[in-house]
Design a protein around this motif. Structure first.
Motif, PDB file in Angstrom:
ATOM      1  N   TYR A 582       0.865  -1.193   0.000  1.00 41.42           N
ATOM      2  CA  TYR A 582       0.000   0.000   0.000  1.00 41.42           C
ATOM      3  C   TYR A 582       0.896   1.235   0.000  1.00 41.42           C
ATOM      4  CZ  TYR A 582      -3.096   3.667   1.687  1.00 41.42           C
ATOM      5  OH  TYR A 582      -3.792   4.836   1.827  1.00 41.42           O
ATOM      6  N   ARG A 583       0.701   2.114  -0.985  1.00 41.73           N
ATOM      7  CA  ARG A 583       1.467   3.349  -1.084  1.00 41.73           C
ATOM      8  C   ARG A 583       0.534   4.539  -0.854  1.00 41.73           C
ATOM      9  NH1 ARG A 583       6.511   2.527  -3.435  1.00 41.73           N
ATOM     10  NH2 ARG A 583       6.758   0.559  -4.576  1.00 41.73           N
ATOM     11  N   TYR A 584       1.015   5.497  -0.079  1.00 44.33           N
ATOM     12  CA  TYR A 584       0.189   6.671   0.225  1.00 44.33           C
ATOM     13  C   TYR A 584       0.980   7.953   0.002  1.00 44.33           C
ATOM     14  CZ  TYR A 584      -2.561  10.099   2.809  1.00 44.33           C
ATOM     15  OH  TYR A 584      -3.277  11.214   3.166  1.00 44.33           O
ATOM     16  N   ASN A 585       0.498   8.754  -0.928  1.00 46.62           N
ATOM     17  CA  ASN A 585       0.970  10.126  -1.102  1.00 46.62           C
ATOM     18  C   ASN A 585       2.470  10.228  -1.381  1.00 46.62           C
ATOM     19  OD1 ASN A 585       0.392  12.870  -1.265  1.00 46.62           O
ATOM     20  ND2 ASN A 585       0.934  13.243   0.882  1.00 46.62           N
ATOM     21  N   GLY A 586       3.066   9.171  -1.931  1.00 51.54           N
ATOM     22  CA  GLY A 586       4.489   9.200  -2.244  1.00 51.54           C
ATOM     23  C   GLY A 586       5.399   9.226  -1.036  1.00 51.54           C
ATOM     24  N   ARG A 587       4.823   9.112   0.178  1.00 55.23           N
ATOM     25  CA  ARG A 587       5.631   9.210   1.396  1.00 55.23           C
ATOM     26  C   ARG A 587       5.648   7.932   2.222  1.00 55.23           C
ATOM     27  NH1 ARG A 587       7.596  13.945   2.850  1.00 55.23           N
ATOM     28  NH2 ARG A 587       6.985  15.819   1.712  1.00 55.23           N
ATOM     29  N   LEU A 588       4.664   7.098   2.031  1.00 57.57           N
ATOM     30  CA  LEU A 588       4.560   5.888   2.846  1.00 57.57           C
ATOM     31  C   LEU A 588       4.269   4.689   1.963  1.00 57.57           C
ATOM     32  CD1 LEU A 588       4.205   4.345   5.587  1.00 57.57           C
ATOM     33  CD2 LEU A 588       1.768   4.977   5.439  1.00 57.57           C
ATOM     34  N   SER A 589       4.981   3.624   2.195  1.00 58.28           N
ATOM     35  CA  SER A 589       4.638   2.345   1.571  1.00 58.28           C
ATOM     36  C   SER A 589       4.800   1.247   2.621  1.00 58.28           C
ATOM     37  CB  SER A 589       5.522   2.054   0.356  1.00 58.28           C
ATOM     38  OG  SER A 589       6.861   1.859   0.733  1.00 58.28           O
TER      39      SER A 589
END
Length: 663
Positions: A582-589
């Motif tokens: 799961y990737r979020y907003n280019g800041r968290l995976s």
């Protein structure tokens, strides 16, 4: 604790699964393909690469695979194994071992001349751009011994004026990783360098491991490793596609071999350590255009290998007084070159002619004994074509002739203390292949191939006495395999990617152990016949923005047609890998992965290593611009398992990395 891990793992898997073949990059990153050192690639002209045959640097780091063996295990049809007695990490490609699937760096052969193997755990992944695996049908430009395919580790090439990629990390077992890649491209020139260290004092065993003689649990005894690597590359691109590059690689390794702690009464614990395992390579690669339709590619290389194996009396690793104790020295080198001539005489054909010559020298001795020298040279010439029949159909024929000639072989008689020369010998091998690619449309294609491939007997195959258990056979011929392969690659609705493959291989003149040639003495002879067959499936599915789903399955079955009592070892029939990101907003995976391996034979007489399933969790958080923190848990449920019977693998273990890059 296990219930908490199970909840986290299940929740992430539900979010979606990202297979190892997904090439998604961070929004502020350039495509990975831009940083591949193209001069280092070796391809069949006209054959499109498959995602299930390559693993790139982003996938490697996402899974925290620290060496090439672990990275290759992400691919279907590739099986990670361990040569337990020597603590060497190897892989099998559709059932073929590293003698039959040689290893290259940027197209330069780096396998050990004596036995054809190489310990892939000594090759860290920190400076790798991508690793390519050819299965069965492979380019004739690789040269000899690609009976089961080829593995090519491709280095990096900078694309910016200045770029840096660095990681500093901690891992279980009192371990750490430090690596730095720096590159620069200015005008027509570029430089790329790297320095790295991977060190671990051991690894944690599962809490379920029951203490045995020579292993009381906790940290695995004598499982230390330390691997340092330094690389440097300088390149020049004067015009068009012309390019010239000089590369240098220096590896220094040290490792211990954990003692056997299994239940096989025929196996004994060995107390072995390698104070050094060093490799050094210098190579030049260039491509020069002759005119608009033709070019010449050149590879020149020198590779040097040395190691020391110290065998001790017991698990104190202090004395060497028993007959089984020794200090064994290897000093090997390989040098040679290859030429490729590429030409497109018309719009229908793209021809490649190649010639390769390399000389291998192996020197060995035990402490207090004289040096024995073995030398071979291997030559190969061949041609392949990409023939465009229609805009949908291409044919890919290829042929080659290989020669292996013994230049020197020496035998040491421990009774008379004399070194004598053994007779020279040589062997020829013919290889031929034909592939066909049919493009149903822009997103779907079918491929078929048939290939006859060969492998020459190694120096060890021909001359080793196996510590008095065998009779040498200098006249061993090459073994051969006929490969039949069918594959399909498709993409649907811009969300689902599918890759499938069916394969069948028939081996003949296989080099096999023949017992009691003399009382209780065996000999390797060209008596073996076998068949390998199976299937591969990879799926990738983009569920929603930021979520993706997929997985892979491999089925490989091997049958010894000459002697059913001798089992093929180290490859399970079934292998499964599922991952979820799961990737979020280019800041968290955040990623969860699960894998399964069915049971496999660990000995040719039927001792098995059991089936196992593993789960892993990891996360990557971008803190500020190019600064990130990542960490994870491997073997979440602390499974006690082996891939070679008697050699338990890591239990639950952890890692944390600090990352900086401007890529």
């Amino acid at each position: 604790m296990r219930k908490i891990y199970l909840f986290l793992f299940t929740a992430l898997l539900f979010l979606g699964v990202k297979a190892q073949n997904n090439n998604t990059t961070h929004p502020d990153s350039l495509p990975i393909s831009r940083r591949i050192f193209k001069l280092g690639e070796v391809k069949v002209t006209g054959k499109n690469g498959n995602a299930n045959s390559t693993v790139n640097s982003e996938q490697i780091e996402s899974f925290n695979k620290l060496d090439v063996a672990q990275a290759l295990n992400l691919l279907p049809g590739v099986t990670l194994s361990s040569v337990g007695a020597r603590n060497e990490s190897v892989v099998f490609v559709r059932g073929f071992d590293l003698r039959q699937v040689p290893v290259f760096i940027d197209g330069i052969p780096i396998y050990v001349p004596y036995d054809g193997y190489v310990d892939l755990a000594r090759f860290t992944t920190f400076d790798v751009s991508t690793i390519s695996v050819e299965k069965g049908f492979s380019s004739i430009a690789y040269g000899a011994n690609t009976m089961g395919g080829a593995i090519n580790i491709i280095s990096r090439k900078p694309v910016k004026q200045f770029e840096m990629d660095a990681r500093s990390g901690w891992l279980s077992g009192q371990g750490h990783r430090l690596n730095l890649n720096v590159g620069s491209r200015i005008g027509k020139f570029y430089v790329q360098g790297s320095a790295s260290q991977l060190k671990q004092n051991g690894f944690p065993l599962s809490d379920d491991f029951k203490p045995k003689q020579y292993e009381d649990g906790g940290k695995r005894d004598n499982a230390f490793r330390e691997d340092s690597k330094y690389t440097f590359k300088v390149g020049f691109t004067p015009k068009g596609d012309d390019e010239y590059a000089l590369s240098y690689v220096n590896q220094k390794g040290e490792k211990g071999n954990p003692p056997y702690v299994g239940d096989d009464p025929l196996q004994k614990a060995r107390f072995w350590q390698w104070p050094y395992w060093n490799k050094e390579s210098l190579y030049f690669i260039s491509t020069t255009g002759i005119n608009a339709k033709s070019a010449i590619k050149t590879r020149l290389f020198y590779d040097k290998f040395s190691n020391l194996l110290s065998a001790f009396d017991d698990n104190t690793y202090t004395t060497q007084k028993k007959a089984s104790s020794f200090q064994s020295f290897y000093n090997d080198d390989t040098y040679g070159g290859a030429l490729e001539y590429n030409i497109q005489p018309d719009t229908k054909h793209s021809l490649k002619a190649s010639a390769q010559l390399k000389t291998d020298r192996h020197k060995e001795y035990n402490l207090g004994e004289p040096v024995r020298t073995f030398r071979d040279y291997t030559a190969s010439v061949g041609v392949e074509d990409a023939y465009t029949v229609t805009d949908k159909l291409s044919l890919l024929p290829g042929i080659s002739i290989n020669l292996r000639h013994s230049l020197q072989a020496q035998n040491y008689n421990s009774t008379t203390k004399e070194v004598t020369n053994l007779p020279e010998n040589e062997n020829y091998a013919f290889n031929a292949q034909l592939g066909a690619v049919y493009r149903l449309n822009a997103s779907n294609r079918i491929s078929l191939s048939v290939a006859r491939k060969s492998r020459f007997a190694t120096i060890k195959d021909r001359y080793s006495y196996r510590m008095g258990a065998a009779i040498p056979n200098p006249d061993l011929k090459s073994e051969t395999a006929m490969h039949f392969d069918a594959g399909y690659t498709g993409r649907f609705f811009d969300k689902l990617e599918i890759e499938t493959g069916l394969f069948y291989s028939r081996l003949s003149d296989a080099i096999q152990q023949v017992n009691n040639v003399q009382p209780n003495i065996y000999q390797l002879q060209n008596t073996g016949k076998a068949r390998f067959y199976g299937a591969e499936l990879s799926l990738n599915y983009a569920v929603l923005k930021g979520w993706a789903a997929g997985g892979q399955y491999s089925y490989i079955h091997r049958t010894n047609l000459s002697n059913s009592a001798l089992k093929f070892t180290d490859v399970p029939d079934h292998k499964v890998l599922l991952t979820s990101t799961y990737r979020y907003n280019g800041r968290l995976s955040v990623m969860a992965s699960g894998s399964y391996n069915s049971e496999r034979y660990s000995t040719s007489y039927g001792i098995k290593s059991g089936a196992f399933a593993l789960a892993n969790l990891s996360a990557h958080i971008k803190v500020y611009h190019g600064i990130s923190i990542e960490g994870g848990i491997n073997n979440v449920f602390d499974k006690n398992y082996t891939i070679t019977e008697g050699f338990p693998e890591q239990g639950r273990n952890y890692f944390v990395n600090l990352v900086f890059n401007n890529l």
